[in-house]
Design an enzyme around this catalytic site. Sequence first.
Site, PDB file in Angstrom:
ATOM      1  N   ASN A  11       0.841  -1.202   0.000  1.00 50.99           N
ATOM      2  CA  ASN A  11       0.000   0.000   0.000  1.00 50.99           C
ATOM      3  C   ASN A  11       0.877   1.253   0.000  1.00 50.99           C
ATOM      4  OD1 ASN A  11      -2.319   1.504  -0.037  1.00 50.99           O
ATOM      5  ND2 ASN A  11      -3.137   0.735   1.897  1.00 50.99           N
ATOM      6  N   HIS A  29      -8.296   3.547   8.605  1.00 48.35           N
ATOM      7  CA  HIS A  29      -8.780   2.253   8.112  1.00 48.35           C
ATOM      8  C   HIS A  29     -10.207   1.965   8.541  1.00 48.35           C
ATOM      9  CE1 HIS A  29      -4.636   1.133   6.906  1.00 48.35           C
ATOM     10  NE2 HIS A  29      -5.248   0.252   6.149  1.00 48.35           N
TER      11      HIS A  29
END
EC number: 2.3.1.-
Length: 495
Positions: A318, A349
């Site tokens: 990521n 998140h």
Amino acid sequence: QVNFVVCQLFALLAAIWFRTYLHSSKTSPFIRHVVATLLGLYLALFCFGWYALHFVIQSGISYYIMIVIGVENMHKYCFVFALGYLTVCQITRVYIFDYGQYSADFSGPMMIITQKITSLAFEIHDGMFRKNEDLTPSQRCLAVRRMPSLLEYLSYNCNFMGILAGPLCSYKDYITFIEGRSYQLQQSEANGKEDTKFEQTDPSPNIAVAQKLLICGLSLFFHMTITKTLPVEYNIDDNFRATASWPLRFFYLYVSLMAARPKYYFAWTLADAINNAAGFGFRGYDKNGVTRWDLISNLRIQQIEFSTSFKMFLDNWNIQTALWLKRVCYERATFSPTIQTFILSAIWHGVYPGYYLTFLTGILMTLAARAIRNNIRHYFVESPAVKLCYDIITWMATQVAISYTVVPFVLLSVKPSFTFYSSCYFCLHIASILVLLVFPLKRTQRGSKRHESIQPVWSKKLEEENLLQKNSYSTTNNSFSQKQEITCRYRALKQ
């Protein structure tokens, strides 16, 4: 999930059409902005229904904040609002509608839009308020020197290439692409000259797109055939915990978490291929003259699977989110940047408790891994044979530590997560604490990279190639001449 995949495949076809028929040499930036935005909103509406209005609302209010508050404090207000709006939506989705569901949801695209809103706000603050000498080289080259129009802002946030799965890109890189100047600037940087005469045709992304689609196909095949036979939940199965030996349990922990990764490989690589198909993502040429289409790539699979340190894994997983965390938090934190960065990552998140358990564990693992690396690695790098053995041992340790850390991220809830950790007697938590007590952190958290530059045997070549991306910064702004921007990026690349 089916809607998501269908929309991404449609976006791939739209990207090819966009590059062919709406190329910057054939149409104006205004038309390209309008089409990219309308296609993006259409895909969002098709995939998520009227929940897609959240994308427009979040972007619209953030733009209003930027205009009203002014450049001195807009980055703070935009950061708080965008992250707060995302969190409210995540709480609503998780605790009111579908707790524990793994389906694609509208908060996923909102996570990417939140990154774009906050990063652009900081870039405008850097470019229009802070003094040039107070900026780091990366901040100086990413700085935006004029306020974007509403159309440019919506196009950046909601374009069809990145609205569903990203990846994040800098505002200046996106505007450069829309205006058709990305290839010329990249060519100038590669040559290291400010007066380069540029070619008029862009390099073809077809080979890069084909390669990435092949990776997508293999990842999807692996996910649909292997992943389901190796469920992460089996790590907390009572019979397995009672009968399996410790080596077998750790081996299954590793393979089950490795099998959980291909779905991310599929989604992120497909998103990268879509951007490339539209002509976005070109990053110049390598030393052999081969085109590089990894400007906004989100992962490097080989280096993930062969990581020999916690940091190496995080640097290649990521990637754009890691850069966002670095730019808006780590580089600007006044104390404990590592801890603040992990906490921000957890908040971004979502609100599942497992996310917080994972990132709190990640703080311990990161600090412990840094302490070991700084204190003992230099003893094992003189002899190639010893170095190879060290790399193999650290690879095994890293893969187990990563798997151990991310189990709560997959299980989501507190009870199964603590069941897993308690069945392991919190062994790696305790080991990390002991390491931090025994080995001092010799360097500061932004300290020397002396030992970081020593590569694992099997990844040295790839690491050298990717160092360029780590120090590669965005290009172009309308208020700066191309000559100034080229000089800025070239100096940053040399650094």
